[in-house]
Motif scaffolding. Structure first.
Motif, PDB file in Angstrom:
ATOM      1  N   THR A 113       0.839  -1.189   0.000  1.00 29.78           N
ATOM      2  CA  THR A 113       0.000   0.000   0.000  1.00 29.78           C
ATOM      3  C   THR A 113       0.878   1.245   0.000  1.00 29.78           C
ATOM      4  OG1 THR A 113      -1.957   1.002   1.029  1.00 29.78           O
ATOM      5  CG2 THR A 113      -0.263   0.159   2.533  1.00 29.78           C
ATOM      6  N   TYR A 114       0.431   2.311  -0.589  1.00 31.82           N
ATOM      7  CA  TYR A 114       1.133   3.588  -0.726  1.00 31.82           C
ATOM      8  C   TYR A 114       2.266   3.559  -1.758  1.00 31.82           C
ATOM      9  CZ  TYR A 114      -1.062   5.060   3.707  1.00 31.82           C
ATOM     10  OH  TYR A 114      -1.954   5.372   4.696  1.00 31.82           O
ATOM     11  N   ASN A 115       2.449   2.494  -2.523  1.00 29.17           N
ATOM     12  CA  ASN A 115       3.659   2.395  -3.333  1.00 29.17           C
ATOM     13  C   ASN A 115       3.423   2.180  -4.833  1.00 29.17           C
ATOM     14  OD1 ASN A 115       6.473   2.649  -3.277  1.00 29.17           O
ATOM     15  ND2 ASN A 115       6.742   0.443  -3.408  1.00 29.17           N
ATOM     16  N   SER A 116       2.189   2.306  -5.311  1.00 30.65           N
ATOM     17  CA  SER A 116       1.930   2.207  -6.747  1.00 30.65           C
ATOM     18  C   SER A 116       1.264   3.498  -7.212  1.00 30.65           C
ATOM     19  CB  SER A 116       1.037   1.007  -7.068  1.00 30.65           C
ATOM     20  OG  SER A 116       1.726  -0.193  -6.785  1.00 30.65           O
ATOM     21  N   PHE A 117       1.697   3.999  -8.384  1.00 32.49           N
ATOM     22  CA  PHE A 117       1.298   5.331  -8.836  1.00 32.49           C
ATOM     23  C   PHE A 117       1.057   5.360 -10.340  1.00 32.49           C
ATOM     24  CE2 PHE A 117       4.282   5.571  -5.343  1.00 32.49           C
ATOM     25  CZ  PHE A 117       3.701   6.467  -4.469  1.00 32.49           C
ATOM     26  N   ALA A 118       0.384   6.420 -10.765  1.00 34.28           N
ATOM     27  CA  ALA A 118       0.296   6.839 -12.166  1.00 34.28           C
ATOM     28  C   ALA A 118       0.074   8.347 -12.106  1.00 34.28           C
ATOM     29  CB  ALA A 118      -0.834   6.141 -12.903  1.00 34.28           C
ATOM     30  N   SER A 119       0.379   9.045 -13.182  1.00 29.94           N
ATOM     31  CA  SER A 119       0.214  10.491 -13.136  1.00 29.94           C
ATOM     32  C   SER A 119      -0.378  11.023 -14.435  1.00 29.94           C
ATOM     33  CB  SER A 119       1.541  11.183 -12.829  1.00 29.94           C
ATOM     34  OG  SER A 119       2.476  10.948 -13.856  1.00 29.94           O
ATOM     35  N   PHE A 120      -0.964  12.206 -14.335  1.00 29.01           N
ATOM     36  CA  PHE A 120      -1.497  12.890 -15.504  1.00 29.01           C
ATOM     37  C   PHE A 120      -1.519  14.379 -15.219  1.00 29.01           C
ATOM     38  CE2 PHE A 120      -5.220  12.169 -12.876  1.00 29.01           C
ATOM     39  CZ  PHE A 120      -6.020  13.286 -13.063  1.00 29.01           C
ATOM     40  N   GLU A 121      -1.746  15.150 -16.273  1.00 27.40           N
ATOM     41  CA  GLU A 121      -1.824  16.598 -16.145  1.00 27.40           C
ATOM     42  C   GLU A 121      -3.108  17.098 -16.782  1.00 27.40           C
ATOM     43  OE1 GLU A 121       1.671  18.092 -18.103  1.00 27.40           O
ATOM     44  OE2 GLU A 121       2.929  17.710 -16.349  1.00 27.40           O
ATOM     45  N   ASP A 122      -3.595  18.234 -16.267  1.00 26.48           N
ATOM     46  CA  ASP A 122      -4.725  18.877 -16.920  1.00 26.48           C
ATOM     47  C   ASP A 122      -4.204  19.667 -18.119  1.00 26.48           C
ATOM     48  OD1 ASP A 122      -3.825  21.412 -16.018  1.00 26.48           O
ATOM     49  OD2 ASP A 122      -5.428  21.650 -14.544  1.00 26.48           O
ATOM     50  N   PRO A 123      -5.068  20.287 -18.906  1.00 20.00           N
ATOM     51  CA  PRO A 123      -4.605  20.976 -20.116  1.00 20.00           C
ATOM     52  C   PRO A 123      -3.581  22.090 -19.867  1.00 20.00           C
ATOM     53  CG  PRO A 123      -6.964  20.647 -20.215  1.00 20.00           C
ATOM     54  CD  PRO A 123      -6.532  20.258 -18.838  1.00 20.00           C
ATOM     55  N   ASP A 124      -3.530  22.638 -18.662  1.00 16.16           N
ATOM     56  CA  ASP A 124      -2.551  23.680 -18.347  1.00 16.16           C
ATOM     57  C   ASP A 124      -1.247  23.123 -17.800  1.00 16.16           C
ATOM     58  OD1 ASP A 124      -3.623  26.488 -18.773  1.00 16.16           O
ATOM     59  OD2 ASP A 124      -5.314  25.525 -17.772  1.00 16.16           O
ATOM     60  N   GLY A 125      -1.216  21.823 -17.499  1.00 14.85           N
ATOM     61  CA  GLY A 125      -0.009  21.223 -16.950  1.00 14.85           C
ATOM     62  C   GLY A 125      -0.025  21.061 -15.441  1.00 14.85           C
ATOM     63  N   ASN A 126      -1.152  21.344 -14.784  1.00 20.40           N
ATOM     64  CA  ASN A 126      -1.257  21.062 -13.350  1.00 20.40           C
ATOM     65  C   ASN A 126      -1.189  19.555 -13.167  1.00 20.40           C
ATOM     66  OD1 ASN A 126      -1.710  23.786 -12.281  1.00 20.40           O
ATOM     67  ND2 ASN A 126      -3.601  23.698 -13.464  1.00 20.40           N
ATOM     68  N   GLY A 127      -0.310  19.099 -12.275  1.00 18.61           N
ATOM     69  CA  GLY A 127       0.001  17.682 -12.175  1.00 18.61           C
ATOM     70  C   GLY A 127      -0.731  16.934 -11.084  1.00 18.61           C
ATOM     71  N   TRP A 128      -1.283  15.792 -11.472  1.00 20.58           N
ATOM     72  CA  TRP A 128      -1.999  14.900 -10.561  1.00 20.58           C
ATOM     73  C   TRP A 128      -1.246  13.586 -10.430  1.00 20.58           C
ATOM     74  CZ3 TRP A 128      -6.106  16.521  -7.845  1.00 20.58           C
ATOM     75  CH2 TRP A 128      -6.741  17.685  -8.275  1.00 20.58           C
ATOM     76  N   LEU A 129      -1.248  13.040  -9.229  1.00 18.17           N
ATOM     77  CA  LEU A 129      -0.605  11.760  -8.964  1.00 18.17           C
ATOM     78  C   LEU A 129      -1.639  10.821  -8.364  1.00 18.17           C
ATOM     79  CD1 LEU A 129       2.242  10.437  -9.075  1.00 18.17           C
ATOM     80  CD2 LEU A 129       2.499  11.097  -6.679  1.00 18.17           C
ATOM     81  N   LEU A 130      -1.912   9.723  -9.063  1.00 16.66           N
ATOM     82  CA  LEU A 130      -2.765   8.681  -8.496  1.00 16.66           C
ATOM     83  C   LEU A 130      -1.895   7.847  -7.572  1.00 16.66           C
ATOM     84  CD1 LEU A 130      -4.543   7.294 -11.690  1.00 16.66           C
ATOM     85  CD2 LEU A 130      -5.425   8.980 -10.080  1.00 16.66           C
ATOM     86  N   GLN A 131      -2.399   7.527  -6.397  1.00 24.53           N
ATOM     87  CA  GLN A 131      -1.668   6.671  -5.467  1.00 24.53           C
ATOM     88  C   GLN A 131      -2.612   5.584  -4.971  1.00 24.53           C
ATOM     89  OE1 GLN A 131      -0.553   8.248  -1.560  1.00 24.53           O
ATOM     90  NE2 GLN A 131       1.359   7.098  -1.660  1.00 24.53           N
ATOM     91  N   GLU A 132      -2.160   4.347  -5.077  1.00 22.35           N
ATOM     92  CA  GLU A 132      -2.958   3.225  -4.592  1.00 22.35           C
ATOM     93  C   GLU A 132      -2.744   3.057  -3.094  1.00 22.35           C
ATOM     94  OE1 GLU A 132      -3.797  -0.799  -6.648  1.00 22.35           O
ATOM     95  OE2 GLU A 132      -2.017  -1.100  -5.371  1.00 22.35           O
ATOM     96  N   ILE A 133      -3.836   3.125  -2.346  1.00 20.74           N
ATOM     97  CA  ILE A 133      -3.793   2.879  -0.909  1.00 20.74           C
ATOM     98  C   ILE A 133      -4.867   1.842  -0.612  1.00 20.74           C
ATOM     99  CG2 ILE A 133      -4.080   3.811   1.419  1.00 20.74           C
ATOM    100  CD1 ILE A 133      -3.075   6.504   0.370  1.00 20.74           C
ATOM    101  N   THR A 134      -4.427   0.683  -0.173  1.00 23.21           N
ATOM    102  CA  THR A 134      -5.366  -0.393   0.140  1.00 23.21           C
ATOM    103  C   THR A 134      -5.540  -0.573   1.636  1.00 23.21           C
ATOM    104  OG1 THR A 134      -3.566  -2.006  -0.057  1.00 23.21           O
ATOM    105  CG2 THR A 134      -4.925  -1.632  -2.019  1.00 23.21           C
TER     106      THR A 134
END
Length: 140
Positions: A113-134
């Protein structure tokens, strides 16, 4: 006394473009309010989240795209990534952290838990990080 995070303000260049992007993610639109001719507040809430985002005109002097590493917690990183990608979002492949490699490919091999991720940005480049927490750490 509780101090609850309620809203994070994102700097964007085009309010309507940002609005279309977050609506496309399936986030709930809470508000789109114009105050006079120079201020507009748009608010969205991710599914299942107690906190929201706001963007608009006249809200922040921060440079568009300067928000980084805003975490979205999910209980299944692969499913969350697939949902975003299926909706047309340019999301990274899943990665995990290991000693000496902060972006090793794939989900954490031990499903820690807390150790798997993916990321994306909105059209302006604001960055989001998905984090798996089980499983939450004790006290959380």
């Amino acid at each position: 006394m509780d101090f609850k995070l309620e809203v994070v303000t994102l700097p964007v260049t085009d309010v309507d473009r940002a609005k279309a992007f977050y609506a496309g993610l399936g986030w709930r639109e809470d508000a789109d309010i114009a105050i006079g001719e120079t201020t507009r507040i748009v608010q969205f809430t991710p599914p299942g989240s107690p906190a929201s985002i706001q963007f608009g005109n006249g809200l922040t002097g921060a440079e568009a795209g300067s928000a980084e590493r805003m975490y979205l917690v999910v209980d299944d990183i692969e499913k969350a990534r697939a949902e975003l990608a299926g909706g047309g979002v340019n999301v990274t492949e899943v990665f995990h952290r290991e000693p000496g490699n902060p972006q090793a490919p794939g989900r954490d091999p031990q499903h820690t838990t807390y150790n798997s991720f993916a990321s994306f940005e909105d059209p302006d480049g604001n960055g989001w990080l998905l984090q798996e927490i089980t499983t939450r750490l004790p006290g959380r």
